[in-house]
Design a protein around this motif. Structure first.
Motif, PDB file in Angstrom:
ATOM      1  N   ALA A 174       0.837  -0.919   0.102  1.00  8.88           N
ATOM      2  CA  ALA A 174       0.329   0.525  -0.154  1.00  8.88           C
ATOM      3  C   ALA A 174       1.210   1.578  -0.253  1.00  8.88           C
ATOM      4  O   ALA A 174       0.287   2.429  -0.488  1.00  8.88           O
ATOM      5  CB  ALA A 174      -1.244   0.144   1.548  1.00  8.88           C
ATOM      6  N   ALA A 175       2.108   1.920   0.932  1.00  9.60           N
ATOM      7  CA  ALA A 175       2.501   2.562   0.885  1.00  9.60           C
ATOM      8  C   ALA A 175       3.353   2.956  -0.496  1.00  9.60           C
ATOM      9  O   ALA A 175       4.444   3.546  -0.384  1.00  9.60           O
ATOM     10  CB  ALA A 175       3.243   2.181   2.962  1.00  9.60           C
ATOM     11  N   ASP A 212       3.310   8.956   0.114  1.00 14.82           N
ATOM     12  CA  ASP A 212       4.134  10.071   0.073  1.00 14.82           C
ATOM     13  C   ASP A 212       5.250  10.545   0.682  1.00 14.82           C
ATOM     14  O   ASP A 212       6.602   9.976  -0.818  1.00 14.82           O
ATOM     15  CB  ASP A 212       3.351  11.842  -0.901  1.00 14.82           C
ATOM     16  CG  ASP A 212       4.139  12.514  -0.666  1.00 14.82           C
ATOM     17  OD1 ASP A 212       4.637  12.361  -2.126  1.00 14.82           O
ATOM     18  OD2 ASP A 212       4.301  13.063  -0.477  1.00 14.82           O
ATOM     19  N   ILE A 213       5.490  10.270   1.349  1.00 12.29           N
ATOM     20  CA  ILE A 213       6.260   9.591   2.759  1.00 12.29           C
ATOM     21  C   ILE A 213       7.225   9.022   2.507  1.00 12.29           C
ATOM     22  O   ILE A 213       8.788   9.196   1.708  1.00 12.29           O
ATOM     23  CB  ILE A 213       5.966  10.731   4.131  1.00 12.29           C
ATOM     24  CG1 ILE A 213       7.891  10.328   4.689  1.00 12.29           C
ATOM     25  CG2 ILE A 213       4.962   8.808   4.550  1.00 12.29           C
ATOM     26  CD1 ILE A 213       8.544  11.201   4.532  1.00 12.29           C
ATOM     27  N   THR A 214       6.730   8.130   1.877  1.00 16.86           N
ATOM     28  CA  THR A 214       6.859   6.501   1.246  1.00 16.86           C
ATOM     29  C   THR A 214       7.952   6.926   0.049  1.00 16.86           C
ATOM     30  O   THR A 214       9.645   6.586   0.304  1.00 16.86           O
ATOM     31  CB  THR A 214       6.938   5.281   1.165  1.00 16.86           C
ATOM     32  OG1 THR A 214       6.157   5.196   2.685  1.00 16.86           O
ATOM     33  CG2 THR A 214       7.100   3.600   0.996  1.00 16.86           C
ATOM     34  N   LYS A 215       7.585   7.713  -0.495  1.00 15.19           N
ATOM     35  CA  LYS A 215       8.780   8.301  -1.780  1.00 15.19           C
ATOM     36  C   LYS A 215       9.525   8.567  -1.353  1.00 15.19           C
ATOM     37  O   LYS A 215      10.507   8.664  -1.757  1.00 15.19           O
ATOM     38  CB  LYS A 215       7.845   8.521  -3.075  1.00 15.19           C
ATOM     39  CG  LYS A 215       7.418   8.946  -4.465  1.00 15.19           C
ATOM     40  CD  LYS A 215       6.884   9.461  -4.905  1.00 15.19           C
ATOM     41  CE  LYS A 215       7.262  11.317  -4.644  1.00 15.19           C
ATOM     42  NZ  LYS A 215       5.625  12.128  -5.400  1.00 15.19           N
ATOM     43  N   GLU A 216       9.683  10.135  -0.854  1.00 16.74           N
ATOM     44  CA  GLU A 216      10.129  10.785  -0.718  1.00 16.74           C
ATOM     45  C   GLU A 216      11.319  10.013   0.297  1.00 16.74           C
ATOM     46  O   GLU A 216      12.649  10.130   0.211  1.00 16.74           O
ATOM     47  CB  GLU A 216      10.140  11.653   0.703  1.00 16.74           C
ATOM     48  CG  GLU A 216       8.483  12.448   0.057  1.00 16.74           C
ATOM     49  CD  GLU A 216       9.533  13.806  -1.302  1.00 16.74           C
ATOM     50  OE1 GLU A 216      10.159  13.624  -1.084  1.00 16.74           O
ATOM     51  OE2 GLU A 216       8.724  13.992  -1.998  1.00 16.74           O
ATOM     52  N   VAL A 217      11.071   8.792   1.296  1.00 18.17           N
ATOM     53  CA  VAL A 217      12.066   7.969   2.136  1.00 18.17           C
ATOM     54  C   VAL A 217      12.926   7.472   0.941  1.00 18.17           C
ATOM     55  O   VAL A 217      14.370   7.359   1.124  1.00 18.17           O
ATOM     56  CB  VAL A 217      11.267   7.290   3.347  1.00 18.17           C
ATOM     57  CG1 VAL A 217      12.353   6.321   3.929  1.00 18.17           C
ATOM     58  CG2 VAL A 217      11.352   8.826   4.050  1.00 18.17           C
ATOM     59  N   ALA A 218      12.829   6.913  -0.087  1.00 21.51           N
ATOM     60  CA  ALA A 218      13.036   5.694  -1.050  1.00 21.51           C
ATOM     61  C   ALA A 218      13.761   6.567  -1.921  1.00 21.51           C
ATOM     62  O   ALA A 218      15.016   6.137  -1.480  1.00 21.51           O
ATOM     63  CB  ALA A 218      11.962   4.580  -1.728  1.00 21.51           C
ATOM     64  N   ALA A 219      13.939   7.934  -1.884  1.00 18.70           N
ATOM     65  CA  ALA A 219      14.435   8.716  -2.849  1.00 18.70           C
ATOM     66  C   ALA A 219      15.983   9.123  -1.943  1.00 18.70           C
ATOM     67  O   ALA A 219      17.181   8.709  -2.934  1.00 18.70           O
ATOM     68  CB  ALA A 219      14.263   9.622  -3.039  1.00 18.70           C
ATOM     69  N   ALA A 220      15.606   9.508  -0.281  1.00 19.93           N
ATOM     70  CA  ALA A 220      16.911   9.896   0.379  1.00 19.93           C
ATOM     71  C   ALA A 220      17.338   8.587   0.338  1.00 19.93           C
ATOM     72  O   ALA A 220      18.584   9.156   0.118  1.00 19.93           O
ATOM     73  CB  ALA A 220      15.745  10.150   2.044  1.00 19.93           C
ATOM     74  N   VAL A 221      17.099   7.502   0.832  1.00 18.27           N
ATOM     75  CA  VAL A 221      17.910   6.001   0.598  1.00 18.27           C
ATOM     76  C   VAL A 221      18.789   5.499  -0.348  1.00 18.27           C
ATOM     77  O   VAL A 221      19.865   5.728  -0.125  1.00 18.27           O
ATOM     78  CB  VAL A 221      16.928   4.761   1.002  1.00 18.27           C
ATOM     79  CG1 VAL A 221      17.331   3.456   1.100  1.00 18.27           C
ATOM     80  CG2 VAL A 221      16.851   5.219   2.220  1.00 18.27           C
ATOM     81  N   ILE A 222      17.731   6.045  -1.795  1.00 18.26           N
ATOM     82  CA  ILE A 222      18.928   5.668  -3.283  1.00 18.26           C
ATOM     83  C   ILE A 222      19.781   6.636  -2.953  1.00 18.26           C
ATOM     84  O   ILE A 222      20.928   6.351  -3.253  1.00 18.26           O
ATOM     85  CB  ILE A 222      17.218   5.777  -4.193  1.00 18.26           C
ATOM     86  CG1 ILE A 222      16.465   4.555  -4.256  1.00 18.26           C
ATOM     87  CG2 ILE A 222      18.458   5.953  -5.421  1.00 18.26           C
ATOM     88  CD1 ILE A 222      15.788   4.930  -5.043  1.00 18.26           C
ATOM     89  N   LYS A 223      19.693   8.286  -2.905  1.00 15.71           N
ATOM     90  CA  LYS A 223      20.449   9.029  -3.342  1.00 15.71           C
ATOM     91  C   LYS A 223      21.749   8.941  -1.791  1.00 15.71           C
ATOM     92  O   LYS A 223      22.678   8.806  -2.463  1.00 15.71           O
ATOM     93  CB  LYS A 223      19.892  10.425  -2.585  1.00 15.71           C
ATOM     94  CG  LYS A 223      20.900  11.762  -3.117  1.00 15.71           C
ATOM     95  CD  LYS A 223      19.780  13.265  -3.094  1.00 15.71           C
ATOM     96  CE  LYS A 223      20.187  14.192  -2.517  1.00 15.71           C
ATOM     97  NZ  LYS A 223      20.833  14.547  -1.690  1.00 15.71           N
ATOM     98  N   GLU A 224      21.465   8.502  -1.297  1.00 16.97           N
ATOM     99  CA  GLU A 224      23.055   7.673  -0.155  1.00 16.97           C
ATOM    100  C   GLU A 224      23.157   6.774  -0.279  1.00 16.97           C
ATOM    101  O   GLU A 224      24.347   6.845  -0.234  1.00 16.97           O
ATOM    102  CB  GLU A 224      21.914   8.088   1.674  1.00 16.97           C
ATOM    103  CG  GLU A 224      23.606   7.292   2.692  1.00 16.97           C
ATOM    104  CD  GLU A 224      24.305   8.091   2.709  1.00 16.97           C
ATOM    105  OE1 GLU A 224      23.942   9.857   2.547  1.00 16.97           O
ATOM    106  OE2 GLU A 224      25.332   8.401   3.054  1.00 16.97           O
TER     107      GLU A 224
END
Ligand SMILES: NC(=O)c1ccc[n+]([C@@H]2O[C@H](COP(=O)([O-])OP(=O)(O)OC[C@H]3O[C@@H](n4cnc5c(N)ncnc54)[C@H](O)[C@@H]3O)[C@@H](O)[C@H]2O)c1
Ligand SMILES: O=C(O)C[C@H](O)C(=O)O
Ligand SMILES: [Mg+2]
Length: 621
Positions: free
Chosen positions: A218-219, A562-574
């Motif tokens: 879902a998230a 939405d927050i999950t998308k942001e968190v995933a992007a931050a994880v990828i960036k790192e």
């Protein structure tokens, strides 16, 4: 010889064997001699999903092997009489609770309806869940999932996920092939030893793995065909379950020591052999094993422990939010005085993360790390933890207060929570104790003396009845000017002056889906500390200044995608920055590294599954 006569012959031999030897204990359902066998042209899940052939938990062990069912059912083989007894007990319980009380049975009834939909039509189930996440997350996830686990043997209909038991030692490498999907992205595994704050629920803990994966779909938009809930049944130390004739798991005490490790090792090797790119989330393992398993696997496998690492990040984001909510800059965080009740996997995880963050803000030196230690007071079942404690868990030892410090503060080894709060006057009171009501009237009264302009109260234990206090008590006793965040959801509180007291939900659900999705899409072979830190910082920065000043420090669950998308992007960036990103499917690691922030976000968004019916076409083999 035709295929059916070969099968018939095999079945005749098997039947004789089954009748002669009761291979797996006394409960095997034996085929009656003289009955003609039924030839089936299906195996595995196709049989379990076919109402004509399904026997559920009554498939004998030999039948499970013959039909590739091993691992697809809980380990305890039941007679058909026991199956009916279990069903009737459950039916009666529902009738009884429907008469006695309205709230929990309603949620269980909702869970059943949703669960039946899940069994019939996955796309529709997830559409209902995503479109009504605020209403149904508390049903498929915390808190109702706790009730579901407690009643699992009654609620069990169709199996979901895989079961590996202590009896399967030496077999797991082949058993994993009984799972029908060639690609699995996410596994959530539990051994059922500490389900929420409900203790050892043995095999019934599978419910929490299913609930967590519902949020992954879902998230995080993980494709539901590529998730796998897993229960590792190494026995249970729950005496009630050990005696319950209808319990679905192994009725022996938990394996321990090297024997236990050998089972988990074998499981890890098996799943990573079949699905080398899978991510394994460890969930609700008792503290005793949570840290050890994390250390054992985290450098070699793509895995993380949600209760230790996910919770730490969520709590950290909340602590930083609490600083901002006082109108102070985040850099003031190392000045916060924090009392933590509970020193288990969750509490220690939070303490370590908060201490490291403080130290980094103070210059990242050894001196900074040491000085950050003194911002924390840990109270466990034996009271305030100090260096005088005779037996200290090594993971908690760094947080034991020095004797001199405690004396100076008028405290001592084993001091009660209320005394600690009275003396320390903390900015934050955080509970991960699993003890409902621990923040009693006296404790909350004591918190009124806090030196903070806006004290933060985080009763983070789950499910609802284990919360250390309710928001009503917190707002009415400590006052309107507090920050409140609980692990399970509560409704906002009417403060009676035209204002609402905001109830935040401080639950690891705001991080684990993004950590999993980000790791998957980055292709990183491990989940590094930096990736976890990036996830926490992303959550901490997500709320606007205006929201934070109103005491809203976590997003509402309606924003979880939405927050999950942001968190995933931050994880990828790192992962890219740490040179860990190896790419995902057609997306090569080198290509990924060229992406800017916006491109990473679109990459995440484009790879999130949505519940829409695909067009189906039949193709003859
Ligand atoms: N909100 C979240 O996201 C989140 C995440 C993970 C865990 N949790 C919750 O945290 C709780 C604890 O999980 P855990 O794995 O750390 O469990 P645990 O059983 O290992 O630890 C519980 C700790 O609480 C202490 N404790 C017991 N009685 C106490 C008392 N009267 N006063 C003070 N401390 C007391 C114990 O000594 C122990 O240190 C569970 O209820 C779980 O649901 C919440
Ligand atoms: O499952 C939850 O709701 C949070 C957490 O993982 C817990 O164990 O309580
Ligand atoms: Mg958990």
């Amino acid at each position: 010889m035709s295929l059916s006569s070969v099968l018939l012959k095999r079945l005749q031999i098997q039947r004789r064997i089954i009748a002669a030897v009761n291979v797996h204990g006394t409960r095997s359902f034996t085929t009656t001699e003289g009955h003609r066998p039924t030839i089936v042209h299906k195996r595995s899940l196709d049989i379990l999903h076919d109402p004509w052939f399904n026997k559920g938990t009554a498939f004998s062990m030999t039948e499970r092997d013959r039909l590739d069912l091993r691992g697809l059912l809980p380990p305890n083989v039941m007679t058909s009489e026991q199956q009916i007894e279990r069903f009737m007990a459950d039916l009666k319980r529902l009738q009884l609770s429907a008469r006695d009380g309205p709230s929990d049975p309603n949620n269980l009834a909702k869970w059943r309806i949703l669960n039946r939909l899940h069994d019939r039509n996955e796309t529709m189930y997830y559409k209902v869940l995503i479109d009504n996440i605020e209403e149904y997350a508390p049903v498929v996830y915390t808190p109702t999932v706790g009730l579901v686990c407690q009643n699992y043997s009654g609620l069990f209909r169709r199996p979901r996920g895989m079961y590996f038991s202590a009896e399967d030692r030496g077999e797991m490498m082949s058993m994993v092939y009984n799972w029908p999907a060639d690609q699995v992205d996410m596994i959530v595994v539990t051994d059922g030893s500490r389900i929420l704050g409900l203790g050892d629920l043995g095999v019934q803990g599978i419910g929490i793995a299913i609930g967590k994966l519902d949020l992954y779909v879902a998230a995080a938009g993980i494709n539901p065909q590529r998730v796998l809930p897993v229960m590792i049944d190494v026995g249970t130390n729950n005496e009630k379950l050990l005696k319950d004739p209808l319990y679905l798991g192994l009725q022996e005490h938990r394996l321990d020591g090297e024997e236990y490790l050998a089972v988990i090792d074998e499981f890890m090797e098996a799943v990573f052999t079949r699905w080398p790119n899978v991510i394994v989330q460890f969930e609700d393992f008792q503290t005793k094993w949570a840290f050890k398993l994390l250390q054992r696997y985290r450098n070699d496998y793509r895995m993380f422990n949600d209760d230790v690492q996910g919770t730490a990040g969520v709590a950290l984001a909340g602590l930083l939010g609490a600083v901002r909510a006082q109108g102070r800059p985040m850099i003031d965080f190392p000045k916060m005085k924090i009392v933590v009740a509970g020193a288990g996997s969750a509490g220690i995880g939070v303490l370590n993360a908060a201490r490291k963050t403080m130290a980094r803000m103070l210059g990242d030196t050894e001196v900074a790390f040491e000085s950050a230690r003194s911002q924390f007071w840990v109270v466990d079942a034996n009271g305030l933890l100090t260096e005088e404690r005779r037996i200290i868990d090594p993971d908690a030892r760094p947080f034991a207060r020095k004797v001199k410090e405690t004396e100076r503060q008028g405290l001592r080894e084993g001091a009660k929570l209320v005394e600690v709060v009275q003396q320390v006057k903390p900015d934050v009171l955080l509970g991960l104790s699993a003890v409902g009501g621990l923040f009693s009237k006296e404790v909350l009264e004591a918190l009124k003396g806090s030196t903070s302009t806006k004290p933060a109260i985080f009763p983070m234990s789950n499910p609802t009845k284990n919360a250390e206090c309710t928001p009503e008590d917190a707002f009415s006793i400590v006052g309107d000017n507090i920050i409140f965040a609980s692990g399970s959801p509560f409704a906002n509180v009417d403060l009676g002056n035209g204002h609402l007291g905001h109830c935040n939900q401080a639950n690891n659900m705001f991080l684990f889906p993004g950590i999993g999705l980000g790791t998957l899409l980055s292709g990183s072979r491990i989940v590094s500390d930096g990736m976890l830190q990036a996830a926490a910082e992303c959550l901490a920065a997500y709320m606007t200044e205006e929201e934070v000043l109103q005491g809203i420090i976590y997003p509402s669950i309606s924003r979880i995608r939405d927050i999950t998308k942001e968190v995933a992007a931050a994880v990828i960036k790192e992962a890219i920055e740490e040179d860990l990103a190896e790419g995902y499917r057609e997306m090569d690691g080198r290509e990924l590294k060229k992406f800017n922030e916006e491109e990473i976000k679109s990459f995440v968004k484009n790879n999130m599954w949505s519940p829409e019916y695909p067009t189906l076409v039949y193709h003859k083999d």
